[in-house]
Structures are given as structure tokens and as C-alpha cells.
Write a protein that holds these residues in place. Structure first.
Motif, PDB file in Angstrom:
ATOM      1  N   ARG A   1      -6.085  -2.305  -5.998  1.00  0.00           N
ATOM      2  CA  ARG A   1      -4.897  -3.131  -6.231  1.00  0.00           C
ATOM      3  C   ARG A   1      -3.793  -2.761  -5.246  1.00  0.00           C
ATOM      4  NH1 ARG A   1      -3.313  -3.186 -12.284  1.00  0.00           N
ATOM      5  NH2 ARG A   1      -5.335  -4.243 -12.356  1.00  0.00           N
ATOM      6  N   MET A   2      -3.657  -1.455  -4.967  1.00  0.00           N
ATOM      7  CA  MET A   2      -2.659  -1.017  -3.986  1.00  0.00           C
ATOM      8  C   MET A   2      -2.968  -1.578  -2.601  1.00  0.00           C
ATOM      9  SD  MET A   2      -1.808   2.933  -4.869  1.00  0.00           S
ATOM     10  CE  MET A   2      -0.649   3.353  -6.175  1.00  0.00           C
TER      11      MET A   2
ATOM     12  N   VAL B   1       0.863  -1.180   0.000  1.00  0.00           N
ATOM     13  CA  VAL B   1       0.000   0.000   0.000  1.00  0.00           C
ATOM     14  C   VAL B   1       0.900   1.231   0.000  1.00  0.00           C
ATOM     15  CG1 VAL B   1      -1.832   1.215   1.219  1.00  0.00           C
ATOM     16  CG2 VAL B   1      -1.724  -1.267   1.329  1.00  0.00           C
ATOM     17  N   GLU B   2       1.037   1.847  -1.166  1.00  0.00           N
ATOM     18  CA  GLU B   2       1.913   3.015  -1.278  1.00  0.00           C
ATOM     19  C   GLU B   2       1.076   4.185  -1.802  1.00  0.00           C
ATOM     20  OE1 GLU B   2       5.148   1.894  -3.736  1.00  0.00           O
ATOM     21  OE2 GLU B   2       6.044   0.573  -2.251  1.00  0.00           O
ATOM     22  N   ILE B   3       0.480   4.921  -0.896  1.00  0.00           N
ATOM     23  CA  ILE B   3      -0.340   6.068  -1.281  1.00  0.00           C
ATOM     24  C   ILE B   3       0.206   7.310  -0.593  1.00  0.00           C
ATOM     25  CG2 ILE B   3      -2.607   7.140  -1.131  1.00  0.00           C
ATOM     26  CD1 ILE B   3      -3.884   4.479  -1.368  1.00  0.00           C
ATOM     27  N   GLN B   4       0.634   8.270  -1.397  1.00  0.00           N
ATOM     28  CA  GLN B   4       1.028   9.562  -0.851  1.00  0.00           C
ATOM     29  C   GLN B   4      -0.197  10.464  -0.970  1.00  0.00           C
ATOM     30  OE1 GLN B   4       4.479  10.590  -3.133  1.00  0.00           O
ATOM     31  NE2 GLN B   4       5.827   9.293  -1.921  1.00  0.00           N
ATOM     32  N   MET B   5      -1.054  10.369   0.011  1.00  0.00           N
ATOM     33  CA  MET B   5      -2.368  10.993  -0.058  1.00  0.00           C
ATOM     34  C   MET B   5      -2.276  12.505   0.038  1.00  0.00           C
ATOM     35  SD  MET B   5      -5.548  10.234   2.459  1.00  0.00           S
ATOM     36  CE  MET B   5      -4.723  11.077   3.800  1.00  0.00           C
TER      37      MET B   5
ATOM     38  N   LEU C   1      -5.871   8.505  -9.185  1.00  0.00           N
ATOM     39  CA  LEU C   1      -5.894   7.044  -9.214  1.00  0.00           C
ATOM     40  C   LEU C   1      -7.331   6.561  -9.275  1.00  0.00           C
ATOM     41  CD1 LEU C   1      -3.211   5.949  -6.591  1.00  0.00           C
ATOM     42  CD2 LEU C   1      -3.076   5.699  -9.051  1.00  0.00           C
ATOM     43  N   THR C   2      -7.602   5.622 -10.179  1.00  0.00           N
ATOM     44  CA  THR C   2      -8.948   5.073 -10.276  1.00  0.00           C
ATOM     45  C   THR C   2      -9.228   4.155  -9.095  1.00  0.00           C
ATOM     46  OG1 THR C   2      -8.238   3.138 -11.512  1.00  0.00           O
ATOM     47  CG2 THR C   2      -8.796   5.126 -12.787  1.00  0.00           C
ATOM     48  N   ALA C   3     -10.502   3.825  -8.901  1.00  0.00           N
ATOM     49  CA  ALA C   3     -10.890   2.922  -7.813  1.00  0.00           C
ATOM     50  C   ALA C   3     -10.222   1.565  -7.968  1.00  0.00           C
ATOM     51  CB  ALA C   3     -12.415   2.771  -7.800  1.00  0.00           C
ATOM     52  N   ILE C   4     -10.117   1.079  -9.216  1.00  0.00           N
ATOM     53  CA  ILE C   4      -9.494  -0.222  -9.459  1.00  0.00           C
ATOM     54  C   ILE C   4      -8.019  -0.201  -9.074  1.00  0.00           C
ATOM     55  CG2 ILE C   4      -8.810  -1.831 -11.300  1.00  0.00           C
ATOM     56  CD1 ILE C   4     -11.471  -1.200 -12.663  1.00  0.00           C
TER      57      ILE C   4
END
Length: 654
Positions: free
Chosen positions: A450-451, A330-334, A443-446
Motif C-alpha cells: 500500500r505504501m 512511499v514513506e519507509i524509514q528502513m 510492517l506486513t507485506a500488504i
């Protein structure tokens, strides 16, 4: 079954042949396979649980940990294979979601057993309780005498003491006459845990035993399990608990079991080595498979023994070549909402429910980027406190002022309430079709799913097919999609696998907003928080600078200081000498007074131990005088405390 013991990673993984020694192995699983529809949970796995082993089973959510435990405990059938449990042992199983008869009381559930010893303890306890209201009842007195004789026959006095200890430590002693339908989910889990511990089994299988326990309960359970001569197999995500209790780790991965003889740090090291070796082996196998594929396409007509052997080797090589190291994270730079200078102000907060005080004149000014852990025993009002901060629940008095730019993200214990017939991807698209993670980057929901370790196939599954941990992971994603700048997490670690916890920790370490977290996971807390709100009871909330380990260290330092001060007061006062002798650089032996004190301690300890033994004999012989029985029990407890104190001083001197 391919089994990797972790130590031998330079050689190919081989099939292990198990040899079984009579009386040494408590549980044996042979060639177990289980699938749900097209999904294979595990295939042809074997394992032997030997007497005295303390084993942790870890795996990603949804890979079949609970399914495997249900098969091992004969609550479910495998598609193939068999399970054998030694018929000469007592064993017990703690389910992840225990079930009780709604009309059954806590007391009945604890003693609902065919065990004659537990029946004798139950009868004794019922008589004692009844005599408290009608002490002059002759029939009850006779019944008590008969019950005490049965306690003597079964030598059950230690078990009776264990019953009281377990119920008290798990905070069930005040709910003995409550029925199961009056209990919360956490109380039911603690009741199920009490029931299996009281049975004192030879082998204990536990599915997430630390869920719904507060930190003091977890620390008590650790100490209790370590003190017992017991064989353990448990599923846990609590890494401190795992390290403190277990001596072996089994990992479920690639539909197989891998065995590691060591602690969690050792497991991480050897897992990395295993995956690196398997990736290299898979790369070589892919090259070989490419050549062999050309041969296979020619479809040799001669089915000689040699050609059949080569065909078998091709399929084996193809299987090795299919290995892919899972590096998904899970790599999200929110891109969260901008946070202003004013965060959250709490002024003279007051809140009570009847006699239970939750907050009594609590004041605090939150600062940007703070990371605060919230700790305290179950039932002190931690969740209510979080709800007040968000405005979900009103305080009795006081003010809570939220900054205009603050957007809360709340991850609650109750989880996400969804319709079971909803697909995973629909849960996300109902919130938003995409998430903005940077300037002009969406980023799309899909892609987001995946993340969060939901592969394309699982994204179109129904929510009802997800495991408990997968639902919690989906719930977390729905919260982050709202781009909060103040995250409030109430027991976020429940039902999450260790891999997801590591990923969540990495994300939160880079999170720039405010973080307020209630958790019983000490590892998680020590990794993330910089200060604590400690709910000490009676509405007092202490602001402590430091993480949980710092807090424990302070408590220990205070205990030592209090003990030293007490010992100083007990020392006889001596008039100061006119000329003090120079202090020796190092004290190598006891002074005369200390030697006398040591000798006196030994005498006192011997006398106290003798008196304790006499009282225990009197208690086991019984008495018609109920007050006399209570008096003996009270004196035994007093002597135990005095002995503990004297033994501590004796150890210090000796």
C-alpha cells in the motif's frame, strides 16, 4: 469533458466546448472512453492538438497513457468516441516497445517507407557505398549519376545530411547491416526513433523517447526537436527534457484530462491548487449529498420535471463528493544493516572486452554515505563496472575488497523476472511476510504494498496485468525488503512515472547507506548525487566532485578558456611600451586593432560562405569522379567548422 486550464482555479471546473479552425488543428479526439474489465482508464475525454504545440502527457503508471496514445494513433479502438487526424499532414508514432522484422537490417528499417524522397536518398547512399569497393564499375557510376539526378529533382540533399546526422547521434552508423534480431532493446528503440525523425513529419507522437538514450543523445534530441518546425505530443518522465522541449502539459487524472499552459514548475503549482479546490468542493458536496440522500430515500412518487432535475443534481453532487485527494506516498524509514568503517576498496582495476577497454588501472576507496552518479556514452561498460563491484563479473586484474558488513541491493536494467501468473502480494510474501522498519516495529507485506501505491485490489492482481512502470515499482520494493546498506541502481528511472520518481527521490534523500546510480535522468542525478564517475572512454574513469550540472559547467568553462587561449596566440605580439598608460575603468569601444580584426572577419566570412555555396552547387550538379565528390564534401565540412569559429569571434567583437 471536465478540463482544467490551471489558471482559473477559483471557479468550478466546467465542460469545455471545442471550436475547430480548418488547417489549425492536427489531431482531434472527441469523447474517448476506454476500460479494461471493470477498470476505467479514461471516460469521455476530448482534446485538440493544435499546429505548433509541443505537449507532454503525464500520469501515474497504469492509468492508460500508452493506451491513449495507441488510440490517438489508430493502433487501437476506443470503447466510444472518435479520433480525427488532418489528412493533409505527415505524422509518425514512436512506440514504447517498437517491433521490427527480425531479418530486416538497420538500413532497411530506416528507409522502409513509401516516401519517394527517402527512396531516392537510399538509392544514392547504396551507390556511394558500392563504389567504395568497386570504384571502376561503369554501371555503378551511371547508377550513381541517375541517383544524384533524382536527389536534385526531390531537393533531397538536406535530407541526406539529416540521415547521416541522426544515425551518427543515435550511435547506429556502425550497425547499418545488422539485422533486428542482432540488436539490443536499447538499439531497437534508437532505431525506431531514427526512423521517425528521418521522415521529418509535421506531427510527431513519442512514447518515452528518452528511454535507452545516454545523456549526450538526450541533449542532442532536445536541441534537434527545438530546431524543427514540428508539432509534438509525447509521454516522458524526464523533467529537464519536458521543460526544455514542451510548452504545455496534459495530466491524466481521475479518468479525465487537465491542461496546463506552462513548464513543469507551473504544473506542480497549479496541480496543487486544483486538488485543494477540488477537496474543498468535495467536502461541501458531501454535506449537501447527506441532505439530498434523505430526500432520495423517501422516493418521491411524483416524477415532475422539478423532481427529476433534483434527482439528476443529486447524482452529480454524489460524484463530486467522491473526490479524495491522493496523498499516498512511499514513506519507509528502513532499518538497514549496520555499516562498518570498511565499505568497498577498488585497487588497480583492469577490464577489457577485445579492443573495448572498460577500466584501466581504476582505484577508489568508498566512504560511508557516499552518493555517486555514473555517466558515459552507451556501450562504454557502465553496467559491467557495476557487476564487477558486486562480484557478479570478474575483472581481468586488480582487486575489489568488500567490507564484511556490506549488503548490496541491486536494481538492474533487466527488471524483475517473474512468472506472469503470480499475484503481486505473492511476489512480496515469497521474500518475507513483513519488514522491520524500526525497533519493534514491523510492517506486513500488504501494508508495504500500500505504501508503494498498490491498493488492496491491485495487490491480488496477476503480475501480467501490471504496466511496465508498476512492475518496476514492485521490483524496487523487493530490493528494499532485503535492507541493503549499499544501493546500486542501474537506470532506475526507466518506465517510472513522475510521481513515483518524486517519491523515490524523497526516499533516497533520507537513505543513510551508500548510493551508486547509473541514470540518464539529469534531474534525478542533480537531486541526489554529490560526485560522479565519468566514463571518458579507453578505460579512463574520472572521479569528479560535483553533480551533473557542475560537470557541464566545468566543460563549458574549459571550452571558453581554450578559445580565449587560442585567440591570445593569434594576436600579433607587440613590444611593451616603457610607460604604460593607466588602464581605463571600462572599455566602451573597440581598439583600432580589434576594429581591423572585425572588418577582416566580415571579409573572410563572406568569402568562406561564397566558397561553401559554390561547392554545394557543384555537389548538387554531380560528377562521375567519386573521389571528387568526397573531396567537395570534406571541404564543405572544413569550411563549416572555420565559419563557426569566425562567427563566434565576430559575435564577441561586435
Amino acid at each position: 469533458m471536465p478540463v482544467n486550464k490551471g489558471q482559473n482555479l477559483r471557479k468550478p471546473i466546467k465542460r469545455i466546448k471545442f471550436s475547430y479552425l480548418a488547417g489549425m488543428n492536427y489531431l482531434r479526439a472527441e469523447n474517448l472512453s476506454k476500460r479494461f474489465g471493470e477498470r476505467i482508464l479514461f471516460e469521455n475525454i476530448s482534446y485538440t492538438l493544435a499546429k505548433g504545440n509541443r505537449v507532454a502527457l503525464i500520469a501515474k503508471n497504469g492509468t492508460g497513457k500508452t493506451s491513449l496514445l495507441n488510440i490517438l494513433t489508430q493502433n487501437d479502438e476506443p470503447d466510444s468516441g472518435k479520433v480525427v487526424i488532418d489528412k493533409n499532414i505527415k505524422w509518425a508514432y514512436l512506440e514504447q516497445d517498437p517491433k521490427f522484422d527480425k531479418a530486416e537490417t538497420v538500413w532497411q528499417a530506416v528507409f522502409n517507407s513509401e516516401n519517394e524522397v527517402l527512396k531516392a536518398v537510399a538509392e544514392y547512399e547504396l551507390c556511394i557505398e558500392a563504389l567504395e569497393t568497386t570504384p571502376e564499375d561503369t554501371k555503378l557510376q551511371n547508377r550513381l549519376q541517375a541517383a544524384m539526378e533524382q536527389m536534385d529533382v526531390f531537393q533531397a540533399w538536406d535530407i541526406e545530411a539529416r540521415v547521416h546526422t541522426v544515425l551518427t547521434e543515435l550511435n547506429l552508423q556502425h550497425h547499418l547491416h545488422h539485422t533486428a534480431d542482432q540488436l539490443s532493446g536499447g538499439q531497437k528503440k534508437r532505431l525506431a526513433l531514427a526512423r521517425v525523425l528521418i521522415q521529418s513529419p509535421d506531427m510527431l507522437i513519442l512514447d518515452e523517447p528518452t528511454n535507452h538514450l545516454d545523456i549526450p543523445m538526450i541533449e542532442w534530441l532536445e536541441a534537434y526537436l527545438k530546431s524543427q518546425d514540428i508539432t509534438l505530443l509525447l509521454v516522458t518522465h524526464d523533467r529537464y527534457f519536458l521543460d526544455n522541449v514542451c510548452n504545455e502539459i496534459i495530466e491524466m487524472d481521475l479518468n479525465q484530462l487537465f491542461i496546463y499552459k506552462g513548464n513543469y514548475a507551473y504544473f506542480l503549482e497549479k496541480k496543487e491548487q486544483r486538488e485543494t479546490y477540488q477537496a474543498k468542493e468535495a467536502d461541501e458536496a458531501r454535506k449537501l449529498a447527506k441532505k439530498e440522500l434523505e430526500w432520495m430515500r423517501r422516493m418521491p412518487k411524483a416524477r415532475t420535471t422539478k423532481s427529476k432535475s433534483r434527482i439528476d443534481a443529486y447524482y452529480e453532487t454524489k460524484e463530486k463528493a467522491s473526490f479524495r485527494k491522493d496523498d499516498s506516498q512511499v514513506e519507509i524509514q528502513m532499518q538497514m544493516k549496520r555499516m562498518g568503517n570498511k565499505i568497498l576498496e577498488v585497487n588497480q582495476l583492469q577490464k577489457s572486452f577485445g579492443k573495448l577497454k572498460i577500466a584501466d588501472d581504476f582505484t577508489y576507496l568508498f566512504k560511508p554515505g557516499e552518493r555517486i552518479g555514473v555517466i558515459g556514452k552507451n556501450g562504454v561498460g557502465k553496467s559491467t563496472f557495476l557487476n564487477m563491484l558486486q562480484g557478479i563479473e570478474k575483472p581481468d586484474s586488480g582487486k575489489i575488497v568488500k567490507g564484511e558488513t556490506i549488503k548490496f541491493g541491486y536494481y538492474g536494467q533487466q527488471g524483475l523476472q517473474l512468472k506472469e501468473d503470480k499475484r503481486v502480494v505473492e511476489v512480496i510474501t515469497d521474500i518475507a511476510e513483513y519488514l522491520e522498519v524500526g525497533k519493534g516495529v514491523k510492517l506486513t507485506a500488504i501494508a508495504l504494498l500500500r505504501m508503494f501505491l498498490f491498493d488492496p485490489k491491485k495487490q491480488h492482481n496477476y503480475v501480467s496485468s501490471l504496466s511496465g512502470g508498476e512492475k518496476r515499482r514492485l521490483y524496487l520494493l523487493t530490493i528494499l525488503m532485503e535492507k541493503p546498506n549499499f544501493l546500486i541502481l542501474d537506470e532506475p528511472t526507466n518506465d517510472l512515472d513522475i510521481e513515483t520518481l518524486n517519491v523515490l527521490e524523497e526516499f533516497l534523500e533520507s537513505y543513510e547507506g551508500c548510493l551508486l546510480v547509473v541514470t540518464h535522468d539529469r534531474y534525478f542525478m542533480d537531486t541526489l548525487v554529490e560526485k560522479l564517475f565519468v566514463f571518458e572512454g579507453e578505460g579512463h574513469i574520472r572521479d569528479f566532485n560535483g553533480n551533473y550540472q557542475d560537470y557541464l559547467n566545468e566543460i563549458e568553462d574549459k571550452k571558453l578558456a581554450a578559445y580565449a587561449a587560442k585567440q591570445e596566440l593569434l594576436k600579433p605580439k607587440v613590444e611593451p611600451k616603457k610607460e604604460e598608460a593607466p588602464k581605463p575603468t571600462e572599455k566602451k569601444k573597440l581598439s583600432f586593432k580589434e576594429q581591423r580584426e572585425l572588418e577582416q572577419l566580415e571579409t573572410d566570412m563572406e568569402m568562406l560562405a561564397g566558397r561553401k555555396k559554390d561547392l554545394e552547387n557543384l555537389l548538387s550538379q554531380g560528377s562521375n569522379d567519386h573521389q571528387e565528390l568526397l573531396s567537395w564534401s570534406t571541404e564543405i565540412e572544413t569550411i563549416k567548422n572555420e565559419l563557426d569559429e569566425k562567427e563566434l569571434r565576430w559575435l564577441e567583437l561586435s
